[in-house]
Design an enzyme around this catalytic site. Structure first.
Site, PDB file in Angstrom:
ATOM      1  N   ASN A 107     -52.015  34.430  -0.019  1.00  0.00           N
ATOM      2  CA  ASN A 107     -52.818  35.533   0.521  1.00  0.00           C
ATOM      3  C   ASN A 107     -52.504  36.819  -0.246  1.00  0.00           C
ATOM      4  OD1 ASN A 107     -52.134  33.637   2.984  1.00  0.00           O
ATOM      5  ND2 ASN A 107     -53.981  34.738   3.522  1.00  0.00           N
ATOM      6  N   HIS A 132     -59.663  38.033   5.280  1.00  0.00           N
ATOM      7  CA  HIS A 132     -58.480  37.191   5.010  1.00  0.00           C
ATOM      8  C   HIS A 132     -58.627  36.722   3.566  1.00  0.00           C
ATOM      9  CE1 HIS A 132     -55.699  33.802   6.474  1.00  0.00           C
ATOM     10  NE2 HIS A 132     -56.191  33.273   5.371  1.00  0.00           N
ATOM     11  N   CYS A 169     -53.837  26.800   1.393  1.00  0.00           N
ATOM     12  CA  CYS A 169     -54.206  25.759   2.339  1.00  0.00           C
ATOM     13  C   CYS A 169     -54.075  24.410   1.655  1.00  0.00           C
ATOM     14  CB  CYS A 169     -55.639  25.973   2.835  1.00  0.00           C
ATOM     15  SG  CYS A 169     -56.158  24.683   3.969  1.00  0.00           S
TER      16      CYS A 169
END
Ligand code: HMG
Ligand code: MG
Length: 303
Positions: free
Chosen positions: A249, A207, A240
């Protein structure tokens, strides 16, 4: 090892992407985003989270989102759940798969979950047990696997300990999060070399946030090392709120373009994905960060 013939992409844009938007995205737009993603061939779309609405007000409408989407056969829609309160809400909303989220760094665990790593594991244990008993698949996340904005370096031993513990608690899969996108190919190889004797690499996902433009290289390096699952977000949305410096991402279309060009199957229709990214960019009123999406939107569609 060469690249595999086929990989699975976990689309996290509706959750990781939209949790980080300054302005909360309307529920109908979230539903429209997920429904469009559902028709691109993606097989896993992380839909929302059931966390404290004061902590992440952007996703306070998780139940409405799950109620509003049209679930496509063959597509899974996991949701993020930190504790039993979140699990109860997710079950009531009809979630069929959940993800718990731990950290390899103590300081981020305190900031993201308001407790130590050990206390977070104690919080997850009944969640994983109850969810499994109810027939739900459970994924685990480990954040800060390549570095932490509060602690600096994160030893691979710490990542391994949390990863192994999540598997022991019953997670079917664990996703390794470079939450702030600082990792490099060398670091990813070193981490996976360290993990390989302790866990099955094909039950890991990566991720990669793309802060330093390393997300694609790092993800391909993980595939070459034996990982078969990667998390990405359409358009490169994401971040985040509790991790300083975390940007989006790795973009789904950037990964799909690279993989298809290299003969690796994803099941994703790149054209349909680009159309969805374009639609979402219109809703958000700004262009996507993805290079492939920008090129396509400028009329230089990759063939
Ligand atoms: P806390 O304040 O320690 O919670 O927060 P608590 O257990 O002490 O409970 C306090 C109050 O919150 C209680 O209400 C609970 O009912 C309520 P009161 O009795 O005071 O009226 N509460 C809840 N309400 C709704 N939903 C819930 C919930 N839980 C408790 N689930 C907590 C602890 C975990 C809840 C909080 O820290 C939290 O919500 N954190 C979420 C943080 C978050 O969502 N971060 C972003 C996702 S992680 C990420 O992005 C990284 C990832 O992408 C991977 C990577 O990139 O590395 C996954
Ligand atoms: Mg993330």
């Amino acid at each position: 090892m060469p690249l595999p013939e086929r990989v699975t992409i976990v689309e996290v844009g509706p959750r990781d992407g939209l949790q980080n938007e300054a302005d909360t995205v309307p529920t109908a737009v979230k539903v429209g985003f997920i429904d469009r993603l559902s028709r691109t061939g993606l097989s896993v779309i992380e839909a929302t989270s059931f966390v404290h609405p004061r902590w992440v007000p952007q996703l306070a409408d998780g139940a409405e989102v799950l109620a509003g989407i049209t679930r496509q056969p063959g597509v899974r829609y996991p949701v993020l759940v930190p504790n039993e309160t979140g699990l109860d809400a997710a079950l009531a909303a009809g979630a069929e798969e959940i993800a718990v989220f731990a950290s390899a760094s103590e300081s981020f665990s305190e900031r993201n979950l308001n407790r130590s790593i050990a206390d977070s594991m104690a919080m997850f244990a009944p969640v994983i047990r109850r969810a499994s008993e109810a027939g739900l698949r459970v994924r685990g996340y480990v954040s800060m696997v390549c570095g932490c904005p509060y602690q600096g370096q994160v030893p691979v031993e710490d990542v391994a300990r949390v990863t192994v513990e999540l598997f022991e608690l019953g997670c079917a899969e664990v996703s390794l999060g470079d939450t702030i996108g600082v990792g490099t190919v060398g670091q990813v190889r070193h981490l996976l070399d360290h993990l390989a004797p302790q866990v099955l690499l094909d039950r890991l996902a990566v991720h990669m946030h793309d802060t330093y433009g390393q997300g694609l290289a790092n993800t391909l390096a993980a595939f070459e090392a034996g990982v078969r699952i990667a998390d990405t977000s359409a358009g490169g949305l994401g971040g985040c709120p509790f991790a300083v410096g975390a940007t989006g991402n790795l973009a789904t279309e950037d990964l799909v373009y690279a993989l298809h060009g290299s003969g690796v199957a994803t099941g994703v229709d790149l054209e349909a994905l680009l159309a969805t990214t374009g639609w979402m960019a219109d809703q958000l009123g700004r262009p996507p960060t993805s290079r492939v999406a920008r090129a396509a939107m400028a009329g230089r569609e990759p063939s």
